[in-house]
Design a protein around this motif. Structure first.
Motif, PDB file in Angstrom:
ATOM      1  N   ASP A   1      47.673  -5.222   2.183  1.00 23.57           N
ATOM      2  CA  ASP A   1      47.480  -5.944   0.921  1.00 23.57           C
ATOM      3  C   ASP A   1      47.147  -7.407   1.182  1.00 23.57           C
ATOM      4  OD1 ASP A   1      48.080  -3.634  -0.496  1.00 23.57           O
ATOM      5  OD2 ASP A   1      50.214  -4.126  -0.672  1.00 23.57           O
TER       6      ASP A   1
ATOM      7  N   GLU B   1      43.529  -7.913   2.099  1.00 29.59           N
ATOM      8  CA  GLU B   1      42.659  -7.865   0.922  1.00 29.59           C
ATOM      9  C   GLU B   1      42.661  -9.204   0.187  1.00 29.59           C
ATOM     10  OE1 GLU B   1      40.637  -5.457  -0.001  1.00 29.59           O
ATOM     11  OE2 GLU B   1      41.222  -4.241   1.729  1.00 29.59           O
TER      12      GLU B   1
ATOM     13  N   ARG C   1      37.612  -6.345   8.951  1.00 27.61           N
ATOM     14  CA  ARG C   1      36.578  -6.279   7.916  1.00 27.61           C
ATOM     15  C   ARG C   1      35.405  -7.141   8.362  1.00 27.61           C
ATOM     16  NH1 ARG C   1      38.229  -5.792   1.999  1.00 27.61           N
ATOM     17  NH2 ARG C   1      36.432  -7.186   1.811  1.00 27.61           N
TER      18      ARG C   1
END
Length: 278
Positions: free
Chosen positions: A132, A135, A156
């Protein structure tokens, strides 16, 4: 197979960020008849799973409670800060905790670092998990400080990370219940520690060849070698005897052997010289 016989197996727990592939491969090579099952657990679940018998051993983040668990440390991870690729920190190779003073540093509930004073400014609410928090970093809400393996795990394309100095580091170790140090656990400890297949601990070493067989083999080899040597010496002796062992015959001109031949040759040359006329 009777009902009391159980096929042996081994269950290995591991926390996020740990990659057990290398050790599993060695296990499968050495113990192909003992299946190894991987059990993925969170950091908070790991010790409970070991105590409840849900796994025989596990890769965990240290420290552990030594009252009922054994552990051996394996390695220490570098700590990094996860940031957007266009963040100002991305322009440097490394930062310190002081460099994060003005940053909003996310501190998830499953954080694996033992902080006394987390760097930066705290968020109003703590993210529930590291995933989380990643993100939120991608959304531009803040930055995240984690062990490098977790930064790689949650990679990412729009994020990067940089090493951070002057902050806690995470240690990874192998742990198992003290009362359940079985032969299979000892086997896996040996694999993790790099012991060879013939180590005195772990699997039994290859049994030595019986002395009788070694002695017989050695005698046969010695006999064969002796025969060759003796034969070689005999042949050499005969050859030498043929050349120098027998007395050399007298040279017709009074010499003997090579020296006599040379002497005789000299004398022969003298007698063959024509006499001058008087």
């Amino acid at each position: 197979m009777t009902g009391s016989e159980v096929t042996p197996s081994f269950r290995l727990a591991y926390v996020p960020g740990v990659t057990p592939t290398k050790w599993v491969r060695i296990w499968n090579e050495r113990l192909p008849d003992v299946p190894l099952t991987l059990v993925a657990v969170t950091v908070d679940e790991a010790f409970g799973v070991l105590r409840a018998g849900g796994a025989d051993a596990g890769f965990v983040r240290l420290p552990v409670d030594r009252e009922d668990l054994s552990a051996i440390p394996l390695y220490t991870e570098a700590t990094v800060v996860v940031i957007p690729k266009d963040h100002v920190i991305a322009a440097v190779e490394q930062v310190s905790a002081a460099d994060l003073a003005d940053e909003l540093v996310l501190h998830p509930l499953d954080d694996t670092l033992d902080w006394e004073n987390p760097p930066g400014r705290p968020a109003i609410e703590r993210p529930e998990t590291t995933a989380d928090a990643v993100e939120l970093v991608a959304a531009g809400v803040g930055v995240l400080v984690v062990p490098q393996s977790l930064a790689r795990l949650h990679h990412r394309r729009d994020l990067t990370y940089r090493p951070v100095s002057d902050v806690p580091e995470s240690r990874v170790g192998l742990s198992w219940p003290q009362e359940e140090t079985t032969d299979l656990v000892e086997e896996f400890i040996g694999i993790v520690r790099g012991r060879t297949v013939n180590s005195t601990r772990g699997r039994p070493p290859t049994p030595p060849q019986p002395k009788g067989k070694r002695a017989a083999a050695g005698g046969a080899q010695g006999k064969a070698a002796g025969g060759r040597t003796a034969g070689g010496k005999t042949a050499a002796g005969k050859a030498a005897g043929g050349r120098s062992g027998k007395p050399a015959g007298k040279n017709p001109r009074g010499g003997s052997g090579a020296a006599g031949a040379a002497k005789g040759g000299k004398g022969g040359a003298k007698r063959g010289k024509p006499r001058g006329r008087s």
